[in-house]
Structure formats: structure tokens, C-alpha cells
Design an enzyme around this catalytic site. Sequence first.
Site, PDB file in Angstrom:
ATOM      1  CE1 TYR A 259       1.321   4.824   0.858  1.00 44.54           C
ATOM      2  CE2 TYR A 259       2.473   5.649   2.787  1.00 44.54           C
ATOM      3  CZ  TYR A 259       1.745   5.877   1.642  1.00 44.54           C
ATOM      4  OH  TYR A 259       1.442   7.157   1.294  1.00 44.54           O
ATOM      5  CD  GLU A 260      -3.877   0.029   2.896  1.00 47.41           C
ATOM      6  OE1 GLU A 260      -3.439   0.675   3.872  1.00 47.41           O
ATOM      7  OE2 GLU A 260      -4.756  -0.847   3.006  1.00 47.41           O
TER       8      GLU A 260
END
Lengths: 599, 599
Positions: A435-436
Amino acid sequence: MSDYFHPYRDAEFILEQLVNFDELSQQLNLDGVNQELASAVISEAGRFASEVLAPLNSVGDQQGAMLNEQGVQQTPGFAEAYQQFAEAGWTSLTAEEEFGGQQLPQVLGTAVNEIWHSANMAFALCPMLSQGAIEALCAHGSEKLQQQYLEQLISGRWTGTMNLTEPNAGSDLAAVSTKAVAEGDHYRISGQKIFITWGDHQMTDNIVHLVLARLPDAPAGVKGISLFVVPKFLLDENGEPAEMNDVRCVSLEHKLGIHGSPTCVLSFGDEGGAIGYLVGEPNRGLMYMFTMMNSARQSVGLQGLSISERAYQQGLTYARERTQGRRADGSAKPIIEYPDVRRMLLTLKTGSEAMRALALVASAELDRAQIAGDAEQAKTHQLRAELMTPIVKGWMTEFAQELTSLNVQIHGGMGFIEETGAAQHFRDARILPIYEGTTGIQALDLIGRKLQMDQGESYRSLLAELTQTARQLETGSDPRLAKIGRKLLKAIDAASSALRKILEEGNDRAELNAGICVHFLMLSGFLVGGGLLGQAAVAAAQLQRQAEESGQALDPLWDSKISSAEFFAVQLLPRVGYLAEICASESLSAMAGEDCFEQ
Amino acid sequence: MSDYFHPYRDAEFILEQLVNFDELSQQLNLDGVNQELASAVISEAGRFASEVLAPLNSVGDQQGAMLNEQGVQQTPGFAEAYQQFAEAGWTSLTAEEEFGGQQLPQVLGTAVNEIWHSANMAFALCPMLSQGAIEALCAHGSEKLQQQYLEQLISGRWTGTMNLTEPNAGSDLAAVSTKAVAEGDHYRISGQKIFITWGDHQMTDNIVHLVLARLPDAPAGVKGISLFVVPKFLLDENGEPAEMNDVRCVSLEHKLGIHGSPTCVLSFGDEGGAIGYLVGEPNRGLMYMFTMMNSARQSVGLQGLSISERAYQQGLTYARERTQGRRADGSAKPIIEYPDVRRMLLTLKTGSEAMRALALVASAELDRAQIAGDAEQAKTHQLRAELMTPIVKGWMTEFAQELTSLNVQIHGGMGFIEETGAAQHFRDARILPIYEGTTGIQALDLIGRKLQMDQGESYRSLLAELTQTARQLETGSDPRLAKIGRKLLKAIDAASSALRKILEEGNDRAELNAGICVHFLMLSGFLVGGGLLGQAAVAAAQLQRQAEESGQALDPLWDSKISSAEFFAVQLLPRVGYLAEICASESLSAMAGEDCFEQ
């Protein structure tokens, strides 16, 4: 299950010796903010985390968030903990004073955030996401939006979310298709967002969704995406949550880890369109996201440290208690006395320390980039922060995979049993390189943007600094420091060759670079991590000398920092060499064509 | 969830080109056993696995084994699948003809076992454990025990288990404390065994437990452990299961993975003592275990390949289907077209191929060690098998961690969602470097026993063979082969230096070796894996030349084998260099003392 204690003395040492926190606070014109305050804040956060958040970590794993007709029901105990967390002021640490924040330096926020994520990563994701919403509104929201939402978010009375991903728009946000149609002073939002962390819960009276969507006349691609505030409950004339907005959580993901953090599919506009308010100007939403990207990505990188530190503490406790075999005197032998177990534990320990040094130094660069007065200096720090961000995010989250896995290994058969808790850290950690922005995305950012924007100038200046450290180490009289210096110089050499290769023009180098970029990112992490531990060893040796000269007692921490740098230099820095060798590849012929995947 | 297809053409190629299966079968005096038969067997196993076992893999994960008052209830569908598996004769493939076995070479059993574990590792553990019981009884059981139990185990009518571990006796089996007291022609067994794979289930009429226990007058430590057969149901005069024995499953472990495989706590003798029968002579139980160790450990190493191959297939399918971004022509771009995704997939592909080559070559050494007539030759093969066993077990299971994790990464956010199935392989794989001797135990075996017993002679002969391959590659006219040769020579050089260092005397080298042994094990795996892919490339290039000369069509497999060797040489072989650098460390001062874990 394991206890958690914040290793605040190491953080304290890094803030004092590598970050130079007192000087930084002065440069930021923060009266009364100094090392002593920082230590007190960290220490108090450590206490709160150990007592309130850490015991809920396995509860969150076993009784993850659930969805029912009233929305998402968080893990039992989380709401009460959140209440205490907000009341103690932990949500407002680095926020602007104007809206009730305490305006402490980012680097202190980072030191404290390490603690929350170690204690309970699933829980800590909630204030972490709020932080993103706060930053977006601070930087780009109208005065009215700021007045309506900022104080509530900063006080922790409400939480915030970031709504970017859609089923067909993951790494490629150009494909965002959620619609926003103007209607008076607001917009009607409709579409589906996925992977929305803490997208719904009952811990606060309201939730402030920040949502990427596309206006009807928007250009295609990344330049046609706008940013909106969509509150879960619309505000009445007093600014209090009233009518429910047209947004709901339609399902929760069943995930490998972080079960305590609800990952929502949010549906906007099933009943005519959720009411949203434009943040800033139309079509600039993705640009706004980019301005927050450095701190957001560094925050996720930090989670890599947090979970590794927690895993290290657990492994250490187990290895001291568990016995197998006999000592020479016939007594039961704790497994910590076996060299291979020590190797694993020291990899966890020194890996965590290297990550902590990098996380704090990189975060301080974000602070320094804000120092007013000297634009040139601010720009230098901004560039350094930009350079370090993908390394913090990419390397620390990837390294955390190895370290949390080592903790499972130290536990032997017990590591595979869920009740032990080692498996939870291993599972929780697995989201971090995804994620990110996946590791591949980070590595492309490093090699395709950060290196290209100044033709490697910032990277070379980083190498020059590390070389200075290495020379200091190498030329001293202490053989341990000299060894660290030699290993570091060797690694710097290898990294320099790789950098030159990567910056070569022609020869299909862009395609080649895209194929080796993750290796260069990992190389950079081990190099900078080892270099910062080397800097710490230099500082520790100097403190030892000073103490000896003045007849003061030696702090055992100093020797421990030298040992850590030595272990890392011997066991982990050599990875730089082999990664550099791959980066220097002249061709990727073996990767060409679809054929290579056929038998 | 994903489909599974056995990559039988690669196995076929390795059997033909690296193992020389026809010659091996002749040496073993196995009439009618040849490459053609092997291909047919593998192909049929692949079909059975795809159709019957693979669809039950995620069922086992979601509906793991449960314990109720009637004992352990296996996953729905497993009993029926097991029935078909046994009826098709898959349990008797390599067992002795005398007891109804098909007496095929071990290496063919290995090729087939790869398939079962890829399709459904949790299920395949059951026949794998039976295999251990079969081998123990064949080698050490009395005629009577063989008559009573062997045929039933080989036909698959009953299953077998291995009962070694106790709460305080894990890696250290000297601490086994389960008791065995003589009573007429049998013994009464009492004690608790943990981590017993498939220790109970309802798939067959009986279960044959092989149990390590201690006689009252036994010497302390490893030389006082005896081996017993303890059936779940005692046999009546017709040899049929009758009265329930005094052994029961008192709990099931709640594990990170392989949920379909019940991991039991077995309690023996709660009601006066389970009836057991001594296998072989008293106090030689651990020695008997050691005689089966090579095949048992190689079997677990093989699981590392199986799960990596399954992960590769899943990643490849996803990367071809999932699109992100646009191609130059504006069409949706499958993520397989991004260089970093290709790098991950090729790491999975070539890693699996290298492991397959090693697994089959090492297994064939076990067959060759059985070749009668030439004792000297048999001994050479036995030594090679002994040397390769810890590498197969240690390296393949550790490498599988990285590869199954890469598959999760290829899936991005979807990889973290359980329904996708990528997480299951990642979780299932985590047990592999732990059971049947942790990686640390394997590495000590390699460096402390296998290298020391002939002062590195076998290892040097392996290096000499690899050098021969590297020279063949390097001196040819094909630049791809030459590059592989150069990389291989470099790796061999590094390994040779590491070996010399490890064999140096004095200088606390034993302690030092124990601290770097895992690095040497991993180095050996990457080296031998890369070397075998190099051998495969030589063979493939030769087949290409022959086909060109005789005007025959080129098999695309040949070029693929050369590409695989090249990718592995460029991207994975360089690890040998950095691991060798660590192995050559002169001191472990940074690891000394308890202090190094204090702050």
C-alpha cells in the site's frame, strides 16, 4: 502475544546525535522545544502504548472489524482506547497551532508514530489516515473547509480517510472513474472506492472522506482528477454531524493481516450522489496528493521499522526463555546462546536500529525543508527528503518482511502456531510493501524521477557524506571502527558504479533501469542504513572518549551502538555489492519477449 | 484460488538430460522402467492432481481439520480424494515389490511428489508421513511387524505418522521423555507428543504411529531412545483393526498455514499405557530415524519447489490478465509488460526450475547410492546425497519464502486479500524452513558434519564438476552461454574461498562457523541451482545444434532453458559472492556476550 516496550534510548540517541534535535527546533523557531521535551514526549508515548494499545493488538487480530447493518463495528476495546488516545492529545502533535495543534517537529511525530505502530499497527492506521486528511485540508482546503473540519480532525474528535483506489485504478490512478457533478455550492459524488482503510467505524461522531473523482468536463488521465471532502454525516448549521450522507461501506476485505483495521469497499452515490465539497481547484487533485506523498510514504516506511522492532522484542524474549540442549556445565541452554539464533536476533536488532536512524533522519529533512529564510538551504533539504522517501518506504517495508520472518524462525515450531503471536507480525507486515505505492513504484520513483531530476546530484552528495563518515571510521585507531569504515567504503564504491551505470544514456537504459530498479532501491537502503549506523558509531566512540577523559561512567548504550554498526557492516552491508553487480547489467535479454514465460 | 498444471516438460527434460533416467533405471536393474514410462507416470499424476487435489487446496485452507469427540475430522472432500489417490496406486510408487510396491526409482517418486505438494500441500503431507513409516518398517521392523503393517501402509489402506517432538524436545531430541515399559511381547507407552502431522483423521481404518520413547533402564540422551509402532486400533487375530488403543488427539494446533493438515497433540497412555511394539533393537531409535533422514529432509525441501511452482503459475496468470496503464498504442497494458513484474515472475520461474533440477538430481543420488556391485561408486553417490540433502532442505525451503512472497507482491493489493489465494501459498510455505529440522539445523549439518567428515572432499568434487560446466559454457561461441559461464566461474571462486575459510583450523573457527553456517548453506543452494541451470543450458544448446544440423524443428523449451540459466546467472548467482564475503569473516566479535542485546 508479547509485551512491548519502546526502546526510547535509541530514539533519544539518534535525535541527539544524528538529527541534532535542539538545533533543528531552534531553526524552526520553536521555543521550549528541545531534546528534553522530546525525551519526555517519547517516554510518555511509550508508556501509553505499552499499557493501552499493545494489549489490544492480538485482540484486533482475533476479533477483527465486522460489518453489520449499522456499519463497521471495530474490535472491542478500540473505541475506548481511541478516546483516551485523542484525549491525551496524541492526534494533534504535529498539527498547526492555528487549529489546535501542538506544532511539534515532524521528526518528533515520527519518533512517536513508531511507537503506535509497534504497539498496534491496525489501530494506529486510523490516526495515520486522519493525518493525511489533515495535511490535505491544511495545504489545499478553503478557509471554510478548514474551519469546518480541521479542528475536529486535529482534536481527534473525527477521523479522516483517503479514497484513491478503485477496482481498475490501483498503481495507475489515471484510471480513476468516480464521478463528481456540480450542484450549487457542492458536488454530487458517485462511484466505488476500494481498499479504504478505516473507511467506516463507530469510534467517532463523524468521518471525513477525502475522495478523488472526475468532473464531467475533466481532461482524461491524471490531469482530470479533482479532490473532494465527503463527510459521512453532513454538518448542520452549528457544524455538528447531522444527516447521513450518501456513502456506505458495502463490504469489508478478508485480509492476511491487520484484521483490526477495517479495509472497506465504499460506495458513493447509490441514492443519487453523495454530497462533496471541492478541495482547492478542479483537476488538481492528484497534484495535491503528490504534495502529501513524502510524508505519507515515509509514514508507511516507518511501519516497517515498528513491526520489526516489535518482532525483535518478541524474539529476544523467547530466545532467552526457551532452552534446548545443555551447556558445558550440564545446565539447560537458552537458545540465545546458539550462534545462529544470535545472528538472527542481531539481524533484527541492528536492522531495526538502522531503520530507526533512517526514518528519523529522513523525517527531519522534511522539517528542514520548511526552515524559512534560506531558500537555497531549504531546497537542498527538500531534495534530500525527496530522495530518501522512496528508500524509507521501499527498503524499510521490504526489509521488514525478512525481519518479521526471522522472528517466526527463532520461535521454531511455535512460530507457526497463531497463539504465539509471531505469525501475526509476519502477516501484518505483508501489506507494507504494497500500500501507498508498491516497492516497484517506489523504485521507479527513485530511479526514474529522483535520480533523473538532477542527474544524480543529490545522490552523489549523499554518497559524499557517507564517504566522509567512512573515512572518519577507517582512519581512527579503533580496529572495530576501522573495519566498519572499510566495509562502508567498499559498499560506497559499489553503489557509485551502479549509479554511473544507471545514469548512462542510450543502450535502452530506461528499460534496463526499470528492470533493476528494485535492486537499486534495496542497495540504497542497506547502504544508507549502514552509513547511519556508522555515523552513530562515530558519535558513540566520541562520547566514550569524552567520558573517559573526564572520568565519567561509560553508558553501555555507546558500546552497543558500535557493536550494532559492526554487525551490520559485516553481515548486511555486503549485500550492496551484489545488488550493484545486478544493477550494472548491460542487458536484460533474458527478460525480453513473452516467450520467456513459455516452456 | 488458481488452477494448477504440472510443468511436466521441464521435469521430463531434467530427468532426461541431467539425471539420465534411462541409464539409472538400467543400473538399478529395473526392466521396463525408462524415460517413456516416467513421462507417462508424471503426466498421469499431473492430471490427477489438477482434477482431484488442486480444487481442494483452498477448501482445506478455509475449512481446516476440526477436533470433536469422535476424533479429528478432516476437511470435507479429503477422504474421497484420499480413497481415489490410494486406489490409483499413488501410495505404492517407490515401495518394495515384496509388499505390494511398484519399486520405481526414488527420483521418479520425487518428480511425482512435487506434483502432489503443488496441488495440495496439506493433503500431500498425509502420504508423505506414511512414506516415513513405510521406510522405517522396511529398514528396521521385524518380519512380523512388516507382515502386519507394511502392505496396509503401502496400499494406502492405512496411514502412518512420525512421533518425535515433545514440548521440551524440539531440535534437541535427546530430551525425549515419553516412557515405554515392557509387558510381555509388547510395551506400554505413555507421554505426550506434539506437532504430529495427520496424527488423527477418519480417512482410513487405522493409523500406524511410529513413536520415539525411552525404556526404564535406557541411558540418558540420544543413545537411550527406542522406536515403537503404536497403532490407533490394535489388530485382531486376522490382522484387522479392532480395539481402540490408549492414544488420542487431545488438541489441534491453530496454525498460520496448511490448515487442511491436522497438527495434533497426541496423548499416549492416559488410561494405563498405549500398547506398542519395539522396532529393531532397544536404544537405537534415533539412529533408525537418521537412516531415513536424507529422504525425509529431501521430501520437505521438495515442498519448497512445489509451493513456489504453484505461486509462479498463479502470478503468471494474474500478470497476464491484470492491466494497469496504457501501451504506446493506447490499449490497456497487462502488468506482465512492466519490467519489474517480469523480473519478479522470472525470479519465480527460474528459481523453481533451479530447485526442480536440484531436487531431482539430489534424489537420483539416493537411488545411485543403492546401485549394487560397485561399493566405491555407491559410496561416492551416498556422500553426494548426504552433502546435497541439507542444501535441498535448507535452501529450497528458505528460497520458497522469497518466491511465495513475490507472488503476493505481483498481485498488489489483491495479494493481501485471502480470497485471491496468493496469501495461502505464502502462509503454507512458512512452515517449510521449520519442520524436519530448521534451517539452522540443516546448516550445522552441512558445515559441522558433511564438510568435516571428509574435510570438504565431496564439496570440492562438486565444485570441480560445476567448474567443468562453467568452462564448457564460457569457451563456447554463444555469447549468452559465455556470460552464464563467466558468472558461474565467479561464483565458484567465491564459494571456494568461503570453503577454505570454513575448513581453517583454530581461530575459534567452530564458533565462527556456527555463526555463518546459514549463509554458507544459502550460498551453496544458489551456486548449485545456478550450476544445474547452466548444465541444462549446455544440454539445450547441444540439442539445438543437433536439430539444426539434421534440419529438425527447434523445441522452444531449449531456448527457454538457456534464457532461464541466463536470468538466474545475472540476477541470482551474484548472491554467492556476498554470502561468501560474510562466511570469510575473521571474527564474530559483534556477536559476543549477552551485552550485545542490551541497549
